[in-house]
Design a protein around this motif. Sequence first.
Motif, PDB file in Angstrom:
ATOM      1  N   SER A 138      -0.521  -0.281   7.872  1.00 37.76           N
ATOM      2  CA  SER A 138      -0.803   0.960   7.403  1.00 37.76           C
ATOM      3  C   SER A 138       0.067   2.297   7.703  1.00 37.76           C
ATOM      4  CB  SER A 138      -2.366   1.689   7.769  1.00 37.76           C
ATOM      5  OG  SER A 138      -3.241   0.535   7.373  1.00 37.76           O
ATOM      6  N   SER A 152      -5.440   2.874  -2.419  1.00 37.36           N
ATOM      7  CA  SER A 152      -4.507   2.798  -1.265  1.00 37.36           C
ATOM      8  C   SER A 152      -4.662   3.782  -0.217  1.00 37.36           C
ATOM      9  CB  SER A 152      -3.147   2.915  -1.761  1.00 37.36           C
ATOM     10  OG  SER A 152      -2.787   1.999  -2.946  1.00 37.36           O
ATOM     11  N   PHE A 212       0.785  -1.200  -0.069  1.00 39.71           N
ATOM     12  CA  PHE A 212      -0.028   0.128   0.112  1.00 39.71           C
ATOM     13  C   PHE A 212       0.928   1.210  -0.061  1.00 39.71           C
ATOM     14  CE2 PHE A 212      -2.939  -3.336   1.302  1.00 39.71           C
ATOM     15  CZ  PHE A 212      -4.336  -2.705   0.383  1.00 39.71           C
ATOM     16  N   ARG A 249       0.280   4.066  -2.572  1.00 38.39           N
ATOM     17  CA  ARG A 249       0.090   5.447  -2.595  1.00 38.39           C
ATOM     18  C   ARG A 249       1.124   6.254  -3.542  1.00 38.39           C
ATOM     19  NH1 ARG A 249      -1.636   7.890   3.013  1.00 38.39           N
ATOM     20  NH2 ARG A 249      -2.607   9.245   1.573  1.00 38.39           N
TER      21      ARG A 249
END
Lengths: 225, 275, 303
Positions: free
Chosen positions: C152, C104, C89, C93
């Motif tokens: 994340s 994302s 992710f 991004r």
Amino acid sequence: MENYLTIFTEYDIPGAFWVNIQLTFWAAIGALVLGTILAMLRISPVASFQAIGTSYVNLIRNTPLTIIILFGVLALYGQLGFNLGGEFHENFFRLAVMGLALYHAAFVCEAIRSGVNTVPLGQAEAARAIGLSFMPAARLVILPQAFRGAIVPLGNTLIALIKNSTVAAVGSVATEASSVMKTMIEFRADIVIPIFLTFAIGFVIIVIPVGLLTTWLSKKLAVAR
Amino acid sequence: MRKTRFGTVAAMAAVAALALTSCGGSGGDADGDTIRIGIKFDQPGLGFKDGDNYTGFDVDVAKYVANELGYTDENIEWVSAPSANRETMLQNNQVDMIFATYSITDERNQVVDFAGPYFVAGQDLLVANDSDISGPEDLNGKTLCSVTGSTSAQKVKDAYAENTNLQELPGYAECVTQMSGGTIDAVTTDDIILAGLAAQPAYQGKFKVTGAPFTEENYGVGLPEGTDKCADINAAITKMIDSGAWEEALNANTEGTGYTPNPDTNPPTLGDSCA
Amino acid sequence: MSASILFDTPGPKARRRILAINILGALLGLGLLAWVIFGLAAKGQMQASQWDDFVQANTWKNYLLPGLYNTLQAAIYGVIGSVIFGLIFGVGRLSQNKLINGISTVVVEFFRAVPVLLMIVFFNVFFSRTLALGGDTAMWAVVAALVFYNGSVVAELVRSGVHNLPKGQREAGIAIGLTRGRSLRYIEIPQALVAMLPALIGQFIVILKDSALGYIISFNELLFYARTYTSPNGNVLQGLIVAAAIFILINFALGKLAEIVSRRLSSRVKKEKNAPVPVGVPAGLPPAAGDTPDKGTDPNPKK
């Protein structure tokens, strides 16, 4: 869909979030006060004060919050009879606030310390040059700039605190969001995912504005250098 | 050369992965020799993992039944069966039977089979030995402890004593700890679970079950749907009750608490639950 | 170091005063400690019988060590999963494809805002009801929640790590004919990963601490065993202190490791902009890197 909507009448979801907001509010005040004191201890010239501040931060920062909250209710209250007064349930609420505040104070302290590091040496030199001693220099010159420099890490600590307020569940605060969600998904097996998304989005709605506000504030209050 | 090294690494990774997962509990697949029995690992007096030993009433009944089915104690593989996982574990064939304070309900009966009941429990109160609480009606103004989100405590509040202060903790063990510290007046859940908690060495002679159960929970043996073992298990349970081993196991696991199960329903008479 | 900002080198008079305050402070600290210990003793909590469980082999062999093993196991799976999730992710991004970038961003922002405990509780029920995961569903629930949240955070670390690289790195990559994606893969991300190593170790501390949340869903981790073992013996307080001490020791060692790695790196990579995200704020969002270029967080400003 109708099936899903019944959860709002059966359970008080906004009420659950309100409990988390209250936990966050009181704990944030406590953490800010204690964290500032700790930061002062850590930047003071007195070795023993530094040691107290440093050991507090190192001990608390490395302990899981779950243990701290559990310690409040099982050990302090359960084994030692330590009571923070109020009605029966208020005591647990206050113990949870205390645990959250003690834990996050360590991070507030580190945030402020990193803020102090953004203050250029010249500021302190100038403060001393006009004859200010440690306390006035810290209060009038260093800390105001340090707080401005610490807004981003402080905002991050606040966001962490909002989310960590759910850990009050282990401290017998059974009205907060994660406990309510736990009860709901155990009894409504048919709509587990919608229930989770409802609560998750609730937190997104609370957390994202705080993040945006932090960014905005840090830009607005940035000390021009 | 290169290939060998890769092989070694892969083998090491596989061994590591095995070593890491092996403690998960559901190791070997159903090879005819062993039987996998789901129990609670953290319920003293019923199903409790004490190092390499498993103790408790559920465990004793499970052992007896397994022996009757032709398995020795060594051929039993104990598997942790937390409440939320029980139906799924049976549906996915991760266990062969479950003895884990598993109440027979119509809802559950739709997805799994039950043998038994081997015990009829009832919701009750655990209080200090010198307490004047004799039933849920006496709880007004008192503090009652239960597990977070449990319906049993809410039931007491709604039906018997609305001015009860309710404390909710992650486990019953914490509740009993609180009570021994003196901050809690009563703990509520099924009577045999309470008796099992009170029978811990550290609590000997401190607590008693009030003995006025106000619900009825039929503990059954959870089985995968469509099993052919049900009748044999019921026969084994009947034999255990008739031979006196059932009572012996019950007494051994609730020793020192003065607890006797509700005599109107215990020992249970096994109907045609397998039909 | 900060002391030098705030204070002159003290003169003889100030030095005497500081010494006096120092002694006072030390007495205060010791007094606080004594107050706690005597307070506990007065409540009968310092008796040997309350503590001697923790010097017996059985306690360690059957409870604390298996618990620690499970804790570490969940944490290691959590770290591996987080790095994979974070790379996917984080690169997402950085993508110039609007759709990938958008997805994302939503995923990362969503999982950073949801409390880990909420995810643990959800995954526990979700896994045990719907998926036939082998073994311990509670552990997988904890691992999943840890991966989604910390993954994340790692994604943000990857993104900020790449952003903080000197522009010349990418330009050089493109100049020698690499595509944007290849320049990312071969030049930028490897450097970003090295630069974020201390922050990654810091994240490991967060993961280790958050794994204790599994206690709520009866995951047999260290805290759970410390509690199950001590509750019938009436020494929960002592059990919690021992569990906390184990966590503190491991995390403190990891923190020191992060410092050493950070120092090594900063002497190796002499780039001021490369200052890694401070390890200071676990359990929360790391300073949103792209948003405020290090104004408030730069731990080492030399301006």
